[in-house]
Design a protein around this motif. Sequence first.
Motif, short mmCIF file in Angstrom:
data_model
loop_
_atom_site.label_atom_id
_atom_site.label_comp_id
_atom_site.label_asym_id
_atom_site.label_seq_id
_atom_site.Cartn_x
_atom_site.Cartn_y
_atom_site.Cartn_z
N ILE A 95 -45.18 -3.53 -9.34
CA ILE A 95 -45.67 -2.66 -10.42
C ILE A 95 -47.19 -2.55 -10.39
N LEU A 96 -47.87 -3.68 -10.20
CA LEU A 96 -49.33 -3.68 -10.17
C LEU A 96 -49.87 -2.87 -9.00
N ILE A 97 -49.45 -3.21 -7.79
CA ILE A 97 -49.95 -2.50 -6.60
C ILE A 97 -49.51 -1.04 -6.62
N GLY A 98 -48.29 -0.80 -7.07
CA GLY A 98 -47.78 0.58 -7.11
C GLY A 98 -48.61 1.47 -8.00
N PHE A 99 -48.93 0.99 -9.21
CA PHE A 99 -49.74 1.81 -10.12
C PHE A 99 -51.16 1.99 -9.60
N ILE A 100 -51.72 0.94 -9.00
CA ILE A 100 -53.08 1.05 -8.45
C ILE A 100 -53.15 2.12 -7.37
N VAL A 101 -52.17 2.08 -6.45
CA VAL A 101 -52.17 3.05 -5.36
C VAL A 101 -51.86 4.45 -5.87
N TRP A 111 -40.23 3.04 -6.17
CA TRP A 111 -40.35 1.59 -6.03
C TRP A 111 -40.72 0.93 -7.36
N VAL A 112 -41.70 1.51 -8.06
CA VAL A 112 -42.11 0.95 -9.35
C VAL A 112 -40.95 1.00 -10.34
N SER A 113 -40.21 2.10 -10.34
CA SER A 113 -39.07 2.23 -11.25
C SER A 113 -37.99 1.19 -10.95
N ILE A 114 -37.77 0.90 -9.68
CA ILE A 114 -36.79 -0.11 -9.31
C ILE A 114 -37.20 -1.48 -9.84
N SER A 115 -38.47 -1.81 -9.74
CA SER A 115 -38.95 -3.11 -10.21
C SER A 115 -38.86 -3.22 -11.73
N ILE A 116 -39.22 -2.15 -12.44
CA ILE A 116 -39.10 -2.15 -13.90
C ILE A 116 -37.64 -2.33 -14.30
N THR A 117 -36.75 -1.64 -13.61
CA THR A 117 -35.32 -1.74 -13.92
C THR A 117 -34.80 -3.15 -13.65
N HIS A 118 -35.27 -3.77 -12.57
CA HIS A 118 -34.79 -5.10 -12.23
C HIS A 118 -35.22 -6.13 -13.28
#
Length: 537
Positions: free
Chosen positions: A447-453, A408-415
Motif C-alpha cells: 500500500i505504501l509503495i503503491g501509493f507513492i509510485v 495491487w493496492v486494492s488486493i492488499s487492502i482487501t487482504h
Amino acid sequence: MDSHKIETTDPKGYANSVELAESVNVSASQETDPNELRRGLQARHISMIAIGGTIGTGLFMASGRAITNGGPGGALVAYVVLGFLVYSVMMSLGEMAAYIPVAGSFAHFASRFADPSLGFCVGWVYWANWAVGVAVQLTGVAIIMEFWLPDFPSVVWSVICLVILIALNVFPVKNYGEIEYWLSFVKVLTVVIFVIVGLCVVTGTAGGDNIGTRNFHLEGGAFPNGFMGFFNVLLTAAFSFNGVEIVGIAAGESSNPHKNVPLAINQVFWRVVVLYVLCILVIGLCIPYTDPNLLRGSDDVSVSPFTLVFSLAGAEWAAHLMNAIILVTMISAGNSGIYSSSRTLLALAENGSAPRFFKRLNRWDVPLWCVLASCIIGCLAFLTSLFSSGVVFTWLTNLTSVAGLVAWVSISITHIRFRLGYRKQKLPYDQLPYKSPFFPLPDLFVILIGFIVMFGQGYHAFEQPIDGADVVASYIGVILAIVLYLGHKVIMRPAFVKSLDMDFTTGTIYIDHAKKAAEEKPPMKKRVLTFIYNCIA
C-alpha cells in the motif's frame, strides 16, 4: 455463478456450506454444470500463465530505458524492490484465492470483504488494464513486423494477431493452458540462455572483452541520477511485473486450488523475480547506461537490450532471432491478457456490475462474449496506422502500469480486511490452505509503495512548461479508478462490509485434516523427483 451446495461438517461440529463451482478433482471436473467454468488448469499451467503475462515487452524492450534512467545500480535496486512488492501481492492474493477459488477474484474479494464500490472499481480497472494490455502487445507486434517488412501496413499485422488471440481463447481452458505453457516455456528458455550468454560476455568468455564491473564505475557510478533515477525506474518495473497476479484469476479454473495455487505462487516468485533481476544485472554489466541504443530499444528491436548483448557475444544474427522470440512473447502475453480480462469481466457480470449476457458460456464453457468484448479494446492497436508505433506503445505502457498498481493496492487492502474479519469471527486458521507470512507487513508495504509510485510517477509532467496532455497521460489510470469508485459510491450508496457480516462460507472447500494426515506419503524418491519436476516445469 450457479452452483451445487454441499453441507460438510468436521469432527468438531464446524459446519460449512461449501459452494463448489465444480469438483476439485480432475476426474470430476468433466462432470461440470453447463453454466460453470471447467477446472482444467494444473499447477504448471497456472504458473506458466502468470509468467506468460509477465515476460514480455516490458523486459525485452523497455528494460533498456530503465538502465538509462536509473543507471545499472538504480535499475537493479528498483527491480528488487518491485520484486518484493509483487511477491507480497501474490502471497495476499494466494491466501484468499486458495481458500475461495473463484474466477475474477479481485473484484469478488474486494466486494465481499471490503467495499462493493472497491470491488466495482478494481474489477473494471483490472479489466481495462489487461484489455488495453492486449493492445500493447498488438502494437508491439506491429513494431516487430516492421523490422522485416517496413513498407507493409503495420495495421494488418495487428489484425492477424488479434484473430489468432481470439481463436486461442474460445476453446476449452485446458487447451489454452497447454498452449500458453509452451509459449511461455520458449520465453523462459530465452531468458535463461540470455543470462548465461550475458555472463559469458561479462567474463570475456564470449566476445573476447572482459567487461567485468566496468560499466558500474562510469562517470556517476552505479547511481548516476541518484534517488530520482531509482524512482523513475519503479514505473518501468511496475509495467514489467504486471501480470503475476493472474494466479488469482486462474484459481477459479484450477483442478486443485488448495495445492496448485500455493505451489504456483512459490514457483512464479523464483522464476519471474529472480530471472528479471538477473536480466537487469546482465544488461547493466554488459551495456553502458550512456549508450543511446538503450533508449531506442523500446521502439526498435534491432537495438533492444537483449539483441545488443547477443551481438556482443558475436551473434550477428541476434536481431532476427530476438525478433522472432519477441513476436512469440507478445502473442503469449496478449493471450494471457485476454484470458484474465475475460474472466474478470465474467466475475463483474456475476456480481451484477456488468450486463448479464456476459455470463453466457459457449459449448466449451468459455465466456465467449467476455472474450470478444476484451478483444475489441485491441482495436487500440489500430492507432499504429495513424501514429508511430513507438509513441502509441509508450502511451499504452503508462496507462497499463498505473492500472496494475491500482489492482495491487486494492488486493492488499482487501487482504487486510479478509484477515481482520476471519479473526473477528474466530474461524480456524487450519482451514486456510495457504497463509501469507508476516501479516500485515507485506500488505502495508504494498500500500505504501503503491501509493507513492502511483501519485509520484507523474511529477515530471508538472515541470515547466506544463503540458495538460502529459499530466492526463501520467495519471489516467488513477483518474479512472477514482471516477469509478466515487461514481459507484454516490449512485449505489453501498455500505462498507463489517467484519461480522463477511461471508467466509460460500465458495470455500473444507479441509479434512484427519483424512489428510491418514493419507500415506509417497516415497522419498518420488517426492524428490516431483520437486525437481515442479522446479523445471
